[in-house]
Design an enzyme around this catalytic site. Sequence first.
Site, PDB file in Angstrom:
ATOM      1  CG  ASP A 102      -7.606  72.523  -1.769  1.00 12.49           C
ATOM      2  OD1 ASP A 102      -8.821  72.461  -2.024  1.00 12.49           O
ATOM      3  OD2 ASP A 102      -6.877  71.518  -1.617  1.00 12.49           O
TER       4      ASP A 102
ATOM      5  CE1 TYR B 263      -2.984  70.863  -9.033  1.00 10.68           C
ATOM      6  CE2 TYR B 263      -2.944  68.798 -10.263  1.00 10.68           C
ATOM      7  CZ  TYR B 263      -3.640  69.880  -9.752  1.00 10.68           C
ATOM      8  OH  TYR B 263      -4.997  69.981  -9.956  1.00 10.68           O
TER       9      TYR B 263
ATOM     10  CG  ASP C 199      -4.134  70.936   3.361  1.00  4.47           C
ATOM     11  OD1 ASP C 199      -4.337  71.155   4.573  1.00  4.47           O
ATOM     12  OD2 ASP C 199      -4.949  71.273   2.484  1.00  4.47           O
TER      13      ASP C 199
ATOM     14  NE  ARG D   2      -6.247  68.336  -0.205  1.00  5.43           N
ATOM     15  CZ  ARG D   2      -7.458  68.689   0.184  1.00  5.43           C
ATOM     16  NH1 ARG D   2      -7.650  69.149   1.395  1.00  5.43           N
ATOM     17  NH2 ARG D   2      -8.495  68.573  -0.625  1.00  5.43           N
TER      18      ARG D   2
END
Length: 297
Positions: free
Chosen positions: A40, A68, A82, A181
């Site tokens: 993203d 991550y 988010d 997310r």
Amino acid sequence: MVSPGILLVDKPAGLTSHDVVARTRRAFGTRKVGHAGTLDPMATGLLVIGIEGATRLLTYIVGADKTYEATIRLGQTTGTDDADGEILTRASADAWTAVTEERIADGIRALTGTISQVPSSVSAIKVDGRRAYDRVRAGEEVVLAARSVTVSRFDVVARRDGEGVVDLDVVVDCSSGTYIRSLARDLGDDLGVGGHLTALRRSRVGDFDVADAVSIEDLEGATTLTPAQAAARVLQALDVTAEDARDLRHGKRLSGQATRLDGALAAAIDPDGLLVGVVERRGPDLKSAMNMPEAAR
């Protein structure tokens, strides 16, 4: 002539994955560029980029496990799960009274292992040929189907308490297709205070690490991994003779060699260290699942 290869790029915040691809095309002077897994615009970190014939390898990279580093904010929900979305709800003081360290730990444990996860409605998943986020932006209501994903590590490395919120810095190891997310959203929902993601960085894709990536400013003249080097990080490296390499390139099977494979696929590498392609079992034999273009090895 542009040499084929795999380029590791550390994407900055504010750029789309397509932006990085476009800049790579300009830097390397070729249109044939792709990536193995979208990030993203808010997210930073590792993008694995394929150049020229090495784009054929992206199919085998995109499904790799990933790591991550993220920050989950508990106490607020947003329309996008988010920080790019508008804040929709804020937890009341009463809701926070039930949130203990133990309950947070229990919520994280419930989201670890093989779980059923509903992706965010603003994900890049296609619905009837269109990206879900495009449909949401057009005013449509999008509800995506749950999917099975695996979260092998979900560790809290730091906690910061703020005014009506708690920020958790976490590290997540997960299967391809996992949405961080959604982990933030689901943890907040379980605790009754809501949650969303405020920061996300991808540090690993399979055996590729962001520590080896170049910045967006250093694309010009950046060093790439050869197709053989990259394939050997993703698949078993299988040395083949010059004769076997010639047979594979001509579509012939390697008779009786299936026992040489440890898994389902392997990268066939010729005596010159060039990638012939990817081979798979076919009964007792090996056959090509993908051959590299002659100029891309």
